[in-house]
Design a protein around this motif. Sequence first.
Motif, PDB file in Angstrom:
ATOM      1  N   THR A  33      -5.446 -64.541 -29.064  1.00  0.00           N
ATOM      2  CA  THR A  33      -6.774 -64.468 -28.463  1.00  0.00           C
ATOM      3  C   THR A  33      -7.869 -64.223 -29.486  1.00  0.00           C
ATOM      4  N   GLY A  34      -7.486 -63.900 -30.713  1.00  0.00           N
ATOM      5  CA  GLY A  34      -8.461 -63.735 -31.782  1.00  0.00           C
ATOM      6  C   GLY A  34      -8.914 -62.307 -32.037  1.00  0.00           C
ATOM      7  N   ASP A  35      -8.413 -61.334 -31.295  1.00  0.00           N
ATOM      8  CA  ASP A  35      -8.787 -59.943 -31.534  1.00  0.00           C
ATOM      9  C   ASP A  35      -7.531 -59.111 -31.700  1.00  0.00           C
ATOM     10  N   CYS A  36      -7.160 -58.878 -32.942  1.00  0.00           N
ATOM     11  CA  CYS A  36      -5.941 -58.094 -33.202  1.00  0.00           C
ATOM     12  C   CYS A  36      -6.288 -56.714 -33.752  1.00  0.00           C
ATOM     13  N   SER A  37      -7.470 -56.217 -33.405  1.00  0.00           N
ATOM     14  CA  SER A  37      -7.864 -54.880 -33.866  1.00  0.00           C
ATOM     15  C   SER A  37      -6.992 -53.820 -33.180  1.00  0.00           C
ATOM     16  N   MET A  38      -6.861 -52.694 -33.848  1.00  0.00           N
ATOM     17  CA  MET A  38      -6.065 -51.606 -33.286  1.00  0.00           C
ATOM     18  C   MET A  38      -6.674 -51.133 -31.968  1.00  0.00           C
ATOM     19  N   GLU A  39      -7.992 -51.120 -31.875  1.00  0.00           N
ATOM     20  CA  GLU A  39      -8.660 -50.684 -30.654  1.00  0.00           C
ATOM     21  C   GLU A  39      -8.296 -51.594 -29.482  1.00  0.00           C
ATOM     22  N   HIS A  40      -8.303 -52.901 -29.734  1.00  0.00           N
ATOM     23  CA  HIS A  40      -7.981 -53.864 -28.679  1.00  0.00           C
ATOM     24  C   HIS A  40      -6.523 -53.721 -28.227  1.00  0.00           C
ATOM     25  N   VAL A  41      -5.615 -53.636 -29.185  1.00  0.00           N
ATOM     26  CA  VAL A  41      -4.192 -53.508 -28.849  1.00  0.00           C
ATOM     27  C   VAL A  41      -3.940 -52.199 -28.109  1.00  0.00           C
ATOM     28  N   ALA A  42      -4.570 -51.131 -28.552  1.00  0.00           N
ATOM     29  CA  ALA A  42      -4.403 -49.842 -27.878  1.00  0.00           C
ATOM     30  C   ALA A  42      -4.874 -49.929 -26.426  1.00  0.00           C
ATOM     31  N   SER A  43      -5.995 -50.614 -26.205  1.00  0.00           N
ATOM     32  CA  SER A  43      -6.480 -50.741 -24.825  1.00  0.00           C
ATOM     33  C   SER A  43      -5.529 -51.568 -23.970  1.00  0.00           C
ATOM     34  N   LEU A  44      -4.882 -52.578 -24.560  1.00  0.00           N
ATOM     35  CA  LEU A  44      -3.904 -53.368 -23.807  1.00  0.00           C
ATOM     36  C   LEU A  44      -2.712 -52.523 -23.372  1.00  0.00           C
ATOM     37  N   ASP A  83       3.162 -78.767 -39.580  1.00  0.00           N
ATOM     38  CA  ASP A  83       2.308 -79.383 -40.590  1.00  0.00           C
ATOM     39  C   ASP A  83       0.851 -78.984 -40.384  1.00  0.00           C
ATOM     40  N   ARG A  84       0.633 -77.877 -39.695  1.00  0.00           N
ATOM     41  CA  ARG A  84      -0.735 -77.399 -39.479  1.00  0.00           C
ATOM     42  C   ARG A  84      -1.389 -77.126 -40.827  1.00  0.00           C
ATOM     43  N   PRO A  85      -2.674 -77.413 -40.936  1.00  0.00           N
ATOM     44  CA  PRO A  85      -3.385 -77.113 -42.189  1.00  0.00           C
ATOM     45  C   PRO A  85      -3.390 -75.608 -42.468  1.00  0.00           C
ATOM     46  N   VAL A  86      -3.345 -75.242 -43.733  1.00  0.00           N
ATOM     47  CA  VAL A  86      -3.333 -73.842 -44.143  1.00  0.00           C
ATOM     48  C   VAL A  86      -4.570 -73.125 -43.603  1.00  0.00           C
ATOM     49  N   LYS A  87      -5.699 -73.793 -43.607  1.00  0.00           N
ATOM     50  CA  LYS A  87      -6.936 -73.198 -43.097  1.00  0.00           C
ATOM     51  C   LYS A  87      -6.780 -72.805 -41.624  1.00  0.00           C
ATOM     52  N   GLU A  88      -6.149 -73.662 -40.845  1.00  0.00           N
ATOM     53  CA  GLU A  88      -5.940 -73.385 -39.430  1.00  0.00           C
ATOM     54  C   GLU A  88      -4.976 -72.212 -39.240  1.00  0.00           C
ATOM     55  N   ILE A  89      -3.916 -72.182 -40.034  1.00  0.00           N
ATOM     56  CA  ILE A  89      -2.950 -71.080 -39.936  1.00  0.00           C
ATOM     57  C   ILE A  89      -3.639 -69.761 -40.272  1.00  0.00           C
ATOM     58  N   ALA A  90      -4.447 -69.759 -41.325  1.00  0.00           N
ATOM     59  CA  ALA A  90      -5.174 -68.549 -41.712  1.00  0.00           C
ATOM     60  C   ALA A  90      -6.043 -68.071 -40.554  1.00  0.00           C
ATOM     61  N   PHE A  91      -6.751 -68.987 -39.926  1.00  0.00           N
ATOM     62  CA  PHE A  91      -7.605 -68.643 -38.799  1.00  0.00           C
ATOM     63  C   PHE A  91      -6.789 -68.097 -37.629  1.00  0.00           C
ATOM     64  N   LEU A  93      -4.071 -66.540 -37.655  1.00  0.00           N
ATOM     65  CA  LEU A  93      -3.505 -65.228 -37.955  1.00  0.00           C
ATOM     66  C   LEU A  93      -4.569 -64.159 -38.179  1.00  0.00           C
ATOM     67  N   GLY A  94      -5.831 -64.530 -37.950  1.00  0.00           N
ATOM     68  CA  GLY A  94      -6.896 -63.540 -38.022  1.00  0.00           C
ATOM     69  C   GLY A  94      -7.446 -63.268 -39.403  1.00  0.00           C
ATOM     70  N   PHE A  95      -7.171 -64.142 -40.356  1.00  0.00           N
ATOM     71  CA  PHE A  95      -7.732 -63.978 -41.694  1.00  0.00           C
ATOM     72  C   PHE A  95      -9.130 -64.597 -41.712  1.00  0.00           C
ATOM     73  N   SER A  96     -10.078 -63.909 -42.305  1.00  0.00           N
ATOM     74  CA  SER A  96     -11.453 -64.405 -42.330  1.00  0.00           C
ATOM     75  C   SER A  96     -11.640 -65.491 -43.381  1.00  0.00           C
ATOM     76  N   GLU A  97     -10.801 -65.483 -44.401  1.00  0.00           N
ATOM     77  CA  GLU A  97     -10.902 -66.463 -45.487  1.00  0.00           C
ATOM     78  C   GLU A  97      -9.518 -67.015 -45.834  1.00  0.00           C
ATOM     79  N   VAL A  98      -9.479 -68.282 -46.206  1.00  0.00           N
ATOM     80  CA  VAL A  98      -8.217 -68.903 -46.617  1.00  0.00           C
ATOM     81  C   VAL A  98      -7.675 -68.208 -47.855  1.00  0.00           C
ATOM     82  N   SER A  99      -8.568 -67.781 -48.736  1.00  0.00           N
ATOM     83  CA  SER A  99      -8.127 -67.111 -49.962  1.00  0.00           C
ATOM     84  C   SER A  99      -7.391 -65.809 -49.651  1.00  0.00           C
TER      85      SER A  99
END
Length: 131
Positions: A33-44, A83-91, A93-99
């Motif tokens: 869903t795009g929100d893996c913060s501890m606060e969000h998970v705790a509320s779930l 064969d998903r692009p690395v940029k898509e996988i990074a996104f 998994l919640g990474f803000s940057e591919v680097s």
Amino acid sequence: IVEGAALRELAELSESTSQISVITAKISQSLRTGDCSMEHVASLIGMSSRSLQRALENEGTSYRKILDTVRRSIAERYLVDTDRPVKEIAFLLGFSEVSAFSRAVRNWFGASPRALRQRTHFPSVPQSASR
């Protein structure tokens, strides 16, 4: 007496393992869903983030460690099995940057995402077969 103590220990171990399994599943769900913060998970789970943090500390782990383990597992599956692009996988998994994702993959697997993908998709050809 010994049997009773063993059964109590087993029940406590099962409960803590079950709690970590629930947290792991909620982190995985939250990544989708795009929100893996501890606060969000705790509320779930129905806890405050501080209660979640304390529970994990009691188990000798942390939210960051579990999140890292979940991301590592999913990254490996995406890089090896799709064969998903690395940029898509990074996104995903919640990474803000591919680097940042690339650095994480290097830390986890000792290779870049591209090298990991090539190593698993195209195994080395034996020297005798290449001649």
